[in-house]
Design an enzyme around this catalytic site. Structure first.
Site, PDB file in Angstrom:
ATOM      1  N   HIS A   1      -4.839  -4.657   5.878  1.00  0.00           N
ATOM      2  CA  HIS A   1      -5.307  -3.615   4.978  1.00  0.00           C
ATOM      3  C   HIS A   1      -6.313  -4.259   4.046  1.00  0.00           C
ATOM      4  O   HIS A   1      -6.027  -5.287   3.458  1.00  0.00           O
ATOM      5  CB  HIS A   1      -4.142  -3.024   4.187  1.00  0.00           C
ATOM      6  CG  HIS A   1      -4.499  -1.734   3.523  1.00  0.00           C
ATOM      7  ND1 HIS A   1      -5.396  -1.662   2.488  1.00  0.00           N
ATOM      8  CD2 HIS A   1      -4.121  -0.464   3.769  1.00  0.00           C
ATOM      9  CE1 HIS A   1      -5.525  -0.398   2.125  1.00  0.00           C
ATOM     10  NE2 HIS A   1      -4.762   0.356   2.882  1.00  0.00           N
TER      11      HIS A   1
ATOM     12  N   ARG B   1      -9.722   4.385  -2.953  1.00  0.00           N
ATOM     13  CA  ARG B   1     -11.122   4.535  -2.530  1.00  0.00           C
ATOM     14  C   ARG B   1     -11.428   5.984  -2.178  1.00  0.00           C
ATOM     15  O   ARG B   1     -12.518   6.474  -2.432  1.00  0.00           O
ATOM     16  CB  ARG B   1     -11.408   3.624  -1.330  1.00  0.00           C
ATOM     17  CG  ARG B   1     -11.728   2.196  -1.728  1.00  0.00           C
ATOM     18  CD  ARG B   1     -11.878   1.298  -0.516  1.00  0.00           C
ATOM     19  NE  ARG B   1     -10.577   1.090   0.126  1.00  0.00           N
ATOM     20  CZ  ARG B   1     -10.394   1.019   1.425  1.00  0.00           C
ATOM     21  NH1 ARG B   1     -11.409   1.113   2.248  1.00  0.00           N
ATOM     22  NH2 ARG B   1      -9.181   0.834   1.914  1.00  0.00           N
TER      23      ARG B   1
END
Ligand SMILES: Cc1cc2nc3c(=O)[nH]c(=O)nc-3n(C[C@H](O)[C@H](O)[C@H](O)COP(=O)(O)OP(=O)(O)OC[C@H]3O[C@@H](n4cnc5c(N)ncnc54)[C@H](O)[C@@H]3O)c2cc1C
Ligand code: SF4
Ligand code: SF4
Ligand code: FES
Lengths: 532, 227
Positions: A318, A338
């Site tokens: 990740h 994000r």
């Protein structure tokens, strides 16, 4: 709390924020993406893998940590263990009490089967509980299962098995509706419209969520329902070997009581492996986001029984794991950060990657920024880059982080870092097992009567999974596994229980001079260390 | 850990150990040689497996926290607590009504809340536990659902409740009642499910499934991205 040096560096992030709010960083072209993966993704690192020497995948390369386990001998004394005393005799045995296992148990019970769910830790102590970001389903007007299909295939580098992806995207809305009907509290508008945002690699906003406790909300709902339906659960009892019968079909499992050290024999007409992933193997010595029990047990026992594995050479890092503070290094900073507008920036306050590229590409870009371009921020565990979280508050209004990302906010505020006011430092962390036991769209493995669902299975995500497709996959294939296993159990005639497959495997190991180690390992060992 | 590691002295179930400063209780116990079987799950504050009771020097107060999210302190005495046995009602969610009557029928003990606030004080998630129980007492299911939403079901509140209320079980009943019976179902979802069942997308999916990598890649690169 940040060091004075870090506080100084934050000024640069703040000074460039105004400019970055307007700027949009270009997406990678297909060629650039291929290049960056090849040069920086940990999967391509020299010396990180070797071919496994025994079993159905002999000759194929996988990370050392996986090969070590697959080349290990059984912990069960195959000649000493009596299979005459049967502790549980059921139609369907579900191994693993995460989201996939619990969904499977519910559907199997609904299909009229007598179900036993055996799990290693407590029911619900699982990666599912930790998932924050969301779950995908193409259920909005501007979206369709076909667009979802394309996104998933592209994310997986077009290596995904098409039949599995079709199952995934067509069952998706149905599964969300099932969760909704079970009282799973998704984030919604007052009229019932589900909130949805982007995830890395999605072309439509189809990520549904329950604040940033999406997995926890799904898990506790399913577990609560399993309790309401009276499904039998044994906790702290990992499966350490499958059982076969004298016709060579899967016929149950040997459980190990973690507290008493005793073995128990379960005879079952069909078996579902839903043991999740393998982050706790710490591939490449990486920190991980995974829960304590993620040690690839299901792969090991399925492999010995003859099941083929797929894509184990593709590991998901990740891109945004915690790189600071030290106490929580490796833990997840959900992609939703994000998704809500936070940008990744280097030490000079510059963007270096489109924030919603697929995970493999973003991870590679961060690694390049730190290793090659030397624009990372130095932290005790190495380096990291900024994730400019305060942008979220600027874009969506003050208080958004505490409201939309309570788990994230809590994770940092415990260490004196207010992510609504200050950017955070991130670096890729070992997150997900892209591959697993090869299944078909009925969740069947290649071993008769053995089903596999969730992160333990492989094929649906190809070589790289998109955010939100895993919580989806565990429900889609968990349900399919449960339904099909219950149906199949009605016609299965079991012969005599054996551990012959284990014997054969042990002999093969011996011939190759292997089998010094014992697997599954069940739990990682951090004694005397500060890690994990 | 890099550089020189400063150590602190802590007591784990009565025994003294030297462990690095600034680490979580969970990591300190492992450093000291413990290997968890119980009391450890997500290691990140999500699963509620790791409730720990401790006391710090010069303070009579018993403190409680999650071992994976609480730092060790010099002179700390600690012990892990097993998961508390607790009352849990079984129900058929689909048949329930989202009313005060339903809550009280399943958890009559909520009426006994003394308002002592022990639960709120102990909650590692910082929830206003007493307030959500008060909301439940009034039959305000929506408020109970929202205020209890971040509960990780660690059981610490119930371990201290003099009225023997199992707050986290009341919370999940309220959330499921709310989400199932009070929030309208998503119309777009229902519509899409119907379309899928009618086979509306089958042809397109079949077409995509027959494509080779190059064709798919072209479509993929050309797809428009919702802003
Ligand atoms: C921090 C984090 C965040 C994530 N965020 C997202 C997200 O936002 N969206 C998304 O789609 N996906 C996300 N994922 C991925 C997703 O959560 C997991 O892939 C998925 O939940 C796996 O579900 P599972 O049921 O297959 O496995 P798990 O939920 O891990 O369950 C496996 C179960 O099997 C048990 N078990 C293991 N070995 C044995 C054994 N030998 N015998 C018996 N039981 C055993 C385990 O104890 C556990 O209960 C995230 C993952 C993590 C770790
Ligand atoms: S409400 Fe109770 S069970 Fe829930 S997190 Fe707080 S203390 Fe734990
Ligand atoms: S601890 Fe129990 S009695 Fe005290 S306020 Fe909380 S719920 Fe009420
Ligand atoms: S281990 Fe899960 S909350 Fe601490």
């Amino acid at each position: 709390m940040y060091t004075p040096e870090m506080l100084g560096l934050i000024k640069t992030v703040e000074q460039t924020r105004e400019r970055r709010l307007k700027e949009s960083f270009p997406r990678l072209t297909a060629e650039e993406k291929a290049n960056i993966l090849r040069s920086y993704h940990p999967d391509y690192m020299e010396g990180s893998m070797r071919p496994v020497r025994v079993g159905p995948n002999a000759g194929e390369k996988m990370p050392h940590a996986h090969v070590d386990l697959l080349e290990s001998r059984s912990m069960v004394d195959v000649d000493g263990l009596s299979l005459d005393t049967i502790d549980y005799d059921v139609d369907v045995l579900v191994i693993g009490g995460g989201g996939a296992g619990t969904a499977a148990a519910l559907l199997a019970a609904e299909g009229g089967a007598d179900v036993l769910l055996a799990t290693k830790l407590r029911h619900g102590d699982a990666n599912t509980m930790m998932a924050e970001g969301g779950i995908q389903a193409a259920d909005k007007e501007n979206d369709s299962p076909a667009i979802h299909y394309l996104d998933a295939m592209g994310g997986g580098g077009f290596t995904n098995i098409p039949e599995l992806v079709r199952a995934l995207v067509t069952d998706a809305p149905l599964c969300i509706q099932w969760l909704e009907s079970l009282g799973c509290m998704f984030s919604k508008d007052p009229d019932g419209t589900m909130n949805s945002i982007h995830g890395g690699g999605t072309s439509r906003k189809r990520m549904h969520f329950a604040h940033d406790y999406t997995g926890a909300e799904i898990m506790r709902t399913l577990r609560d329902e399993a309790r309401n339906r009276g499904i039998k659960v044994v906790e702290f009892s990992p499966a350490v070997e499958l059982l076969t019968d004298d016709h060579g079909q899967c016929a149950g499992a040997v459980l190990y009581n973690l507290e008493t050290g005793q073995y128990q024999v379960v005879r079952a007409k069909t078996v579902i492996i839903a043991t999740g992933g393998s982050g706790r193997l710490h591939i490449n010595d990486s920190p991980t986001t995974n829960h304590y029990g993620a040690t690839a047990d299901g792969l090991v026992i399925a492999y010995r029984a003859g099941a083929r594995l797929i894509f184990l050479d593709a590991t998901q890092f990740h891109p945004t794991g915690v790189a600071f503070p030290e106490q929580i290094v490796g833990q997840l900073v959900t992609e939703k950060v994000r998704g809500l507008g936070a940008q990744l920036v280097n030490i000079d306050g510059e963007q270096f990657i489109y924030p919603l590229e697929t995970r493999d590409a973003v991870s590679s870009a961060i690694i390049r920024e730190c290793r090659e371009r030397r624009k990372g921020i130095s932290v005790p565990s190495g380096y990291g880059v900024w994730l400019d979280s305060p942008m979220i508050e600027i874009i969506h209004g003050k208080g958004t982080i505490e409201k939309e990302l309570p788990a994230m906010f809590r994770q940092y505020i415990r260490f004196g870092i207010n992510m609504a006011e200050m950017p955070i430092i991130v670096y890729p962390t070992l997150h997900y097992q892209n591959g697993g036991v090869l299944i078909n769209e009925n969740a069947e493995s290649e071993v008769p009567n053995l089903y596999v669902a969730g992160e333990a299975s492989g094929g649906v995500h190809g070589r790289n999974r998109l955010m939100g497709n895993s919580l989806l996959d565990i429900i889609v294939f968990g349900r399919r596994a449960g339904k099909n296993a219950a149906e199949k159990a009605k016609t299965v005639k079991l012969g005599k229980l054996t551990l012959d497959h284990t014997k054969r495997f042990n002999e093969e190991l011996k011939k190759q001079g292997l089998g010094q180690r014992v697997a599954p390992i069940l739990l990682p060992d951090y004694r005397g260390k500060i890690s994990g | 850990m890099t550089g020189e590691t400063k150590m602190v002295s802590i007591y784990i179930m009565g025994k003294q150990y030297e462990v690095p400063r600034g680490v979580t209780i969970m990591k300190a116990m492992e450093f000291a040689g413990y290997r968890f079987i119980r009391g450890c799950g997500c290691r990140g504050g999500f699963c509620g497996a790791c409730g720990t009771v401790y006391r710090t020097p010069g303070n009579f107060r018993l403190k409680v926290g999650l071992a994976c999210a609480t730092m060790v302190e010099e002179g700390m005495h600690l012990t892990q607590i097993p998961f508390y046995p607790a009352n849990r009602a079984a129900y058929d969610l689909q048949a329930l009504k989202p009313t005060l009557g339903t809550l009280l029928q399943h958890y009559p003990e909520v009426t006994r809340c003394l308002g002592c606030n022990q639960c709120t004080r102990i909650c590692p998630q910082g929830l206003s536990v007493m307030d959500y129980i008060a909301a439940a007492q009034r039959g305000d299911i929506e408020k109970t659902a929202h205020q209890s939403f971040d509960c990780i079901m660690c059981g610490l509140c119930a371990s201290r409740c003099p009225a023997e209320i199992v707050q986290y079980n009341v919370g999940i009943l309220a959330r499921r009642l709310y989400a199932r019976h009070l929030v309208p179902p998503a119309q777009h979802l229902a519509k899409r499910v119907e379309e899928i069942k009618a086979g509306k997308f089958d042809d397109e999916l079949n077409r995509l499934m027959r494509m080779d990598k190059e064709e798919l890649q072209k479509l993929y690169d050309a797809r428009d991205i919702e802003q």
